[in-house]
Enzyme design. Structure first.
Site, PDB file in Angstrom:
ATOM      1  N   ARG A  48       0.785  -1.240   0.000  1.00 42.45           N
ATOM      2  CA  ARG A  48       0.000   0.000   0.000  1.00 42.45           C
ATOM      3  C   ARG A  48       0.820   1.296   0.000  1.00 42.45           C
ATOM      4  O   ARG A  48       0.240   2.380  -0.016  1.00 42.45           O
ATOM      5  CB  ARG A  48      -0.991   0.047   1.181  1.00 42.45           C
ATOM      6  CG  ARG A  48      -1.978  -1.095   1.198  1.00 42.45           C
ATOM      7  CD  ARG A  48      -3.221  -0.738   1.967  1.00 42.45           C
ATOM      8  NE  ARG A  48      -2.940  -0.342   3.333  1.00 42.45           N
ATOM      9  CZ  ARG A  48      -3.808   0.336   4.092  1.00 42.45           C
ATOM     10  NH1 ARG A  48      -4.975   0.686   3.596  1.00 42.45           N
ATOM     11  NH2 ARG A  48      -3.491   0.632   5.328  1.00 42.45           N
ATOM     12  N   ASP A  49       2.139   1.212   0.010  1.00 40.48           N
ATOM     13  CA  ASP A  49       2.915   2.461   0.000  1.00 40.48           C
ATOM     14  C   ASP A  49       4.279   2.260  -0.649  1.00 40.48           C
ATOM     15  O   ASP A  49       5.310   2.656  -0.109  1.00 40.48           O
ATOM     16  CB  ASP A  49       3.077   2.996   1.426  1.00 40.48           C
ATOM     17  CG  ASP A  49       3.374   4.495   1.448  1.00 40.48           C
ATOM     18  OD1 ASP A  49       3.104   5.175   0.429  1.00 40.48           O
ATOM     19  OD2 ASP A  49       3.865   4.990   2.475  1.00 40.48           O
ATOM     20  N   ILE A  50       4.276   1.639  -1.831  1.00 40.69           N
ATOM     21  CA  ILE A  50       5.526   1.428  -2.564  1.00 40.69           C
ATOM     22  C   ILE A  50       5.959   2.746  -3.189  1.00 40.69           C
ATOM     23  O   ILE A  50       5.233   3.350  -3.971  1.00 40.69           O
ATOM     24  CB  ILE A  50       5.336   0.362  -3.653  1.00 40.69           C
ATOM     25  CG1 ILE A  50       4.990  -0.985  -3.008  1.00 40.69           C
ATOM     26  CG2 ILE A  50       6.581   0.238  -4.531  1.00 40.69           C
ATOM     27  CD1 ILE A  50       4.519  -2.015  -3.993  1.00 40.69           C
ATOM     28  N   ASN A  54      10.633   4.452   0.462  1.00 38.27           N
ATOM     29  CA  ASN A  54      10.445   3.225   1.233  1.00 38.27           C
ATOM     30  C   ASN A  54      11.291   2.060   0.719  1.00 38.27           C
ATOM     31  O   ASN A  54      11.106   0.924   1.145  1.00 38.27           O
ATOM     32  CB  ASN A  54       8.965   2.818   1.236  1.00 38.27           C
ATOM     33  CG  ASN A  54       8.125   3.725   2.113  1.00 38.27           C
ATOM     34  OD1 ASN A  54       8.640   4.400   2.994  1.00 38.27           O
ATOM     35  ND2 ASN A  54       6.826   3.768   1.859  1.00 38.27           N
TER      36      ASN A  54
END
Length: 236
Positions: A48-50, A54
């Site tokens: 959900r947060d590539i 990150n």
């Protein structure tokens, strides 16, 4: 992670200028991690947060997918995760269908990975305005249509890169960024394309319009919002 996060090297002058070989290795590492989360772990996991900030790099620039604060594990029979507080993620990486379903899926992770692909090849963040386009993906699509897709490759590489491979990765980035979720390649195919064992998927010269709800997988349509009035947003 001695080399910090990927964004530090792509967008600041303090990090190392990443060679083409290293960029490809980083992308392959992230794809491998995503394949593990989607298909090889005991439960399906949606990150959900590539995004570049990150992706953590060790001393040899091997990639590690980090920050699982937004990640969710799914029961085996489920295909999506609904966030009670609305759409979660970072603008530019969020798949268009998420704004209508409020749900994250493997498809939305693939969309974010497509953004990352373009980000790594171009050396520019997804929200960079180029030639009047609000997002890099739209600019890359215009270059592809004009037969100039390699114009977006990071100028810091100074032509020291594999042009055929760069074109394959950019086309893969566009395919992953397809507005229709079911048209995006699955992560197993992405891993093969990155390794060169599979050709890039076909990409239309014009960015397709986002259509709701026809672009959603059948099981997600049945669980989505009650508003089923179809409409489209022509993004190009």
């Amino acid at each position: 992670m001695q080399k910090g996060s990927l964004d530090m090297h792509l967008f600041t002058r303090t990090g190392d200028i990443l060679s083409w070989t290293i960029r490809c290795r980083i992308l392959a590492g992230v794809a491998s991690a995503l394949n593990y989360l989607h298909y090889e772990y005991d439960q399906k996991v949606i990150h959900r947060d590539i995004k570049a900030s990150n992706i953590m790099l060790d001393s040899h620039f091997n990639a590690r997918l980090g920050d699982f604060g937004l990640a969710r594990a799914l029961d085996n029979e489920k295909t999506s995760y609904a966030e009670a507080e609305g759409v979660i993620g970072t603008i530019g990486y969020i798949a268009p269908e998420c704004f209508h379903t409020g749900k994250a899926t493997q498809y939305s992770d693939i969309y974010a990975f497509g953004t990352l692909l373009i980000e790594v090849v171009s050396g520019k963040c997804p929200g960079t305005r180029m030639n009047g386009f609000q997002f890099m993906v739209d600019y890359v699509w215009s270059l592809y249509r004009e037969g100039r897709i390699l114009d977006v490759v990071d100028e810091r590489l100074q032509d020291d890169y594999d042009k055929e491979e760069a074109e394959r990765l950019l086309l893969l980035g566009l395919a992953c960024s397809h507005p229709m979720a079911v048209e995006r390649p699955q992560i197993q195919a992405i891993v093969q394309i990155l390794s060169g064992s599979l050709a890039a998927p076909p990409v239309p010269p014009f960015k397709p319009a986002f259509v709701w709800p026809a672009m959603m997988p059948i099981d997600d349509i049945s669980q989505s919002t009650s508003n089923t009035t179809p409409f489209s947003i022509n993004q190009f």
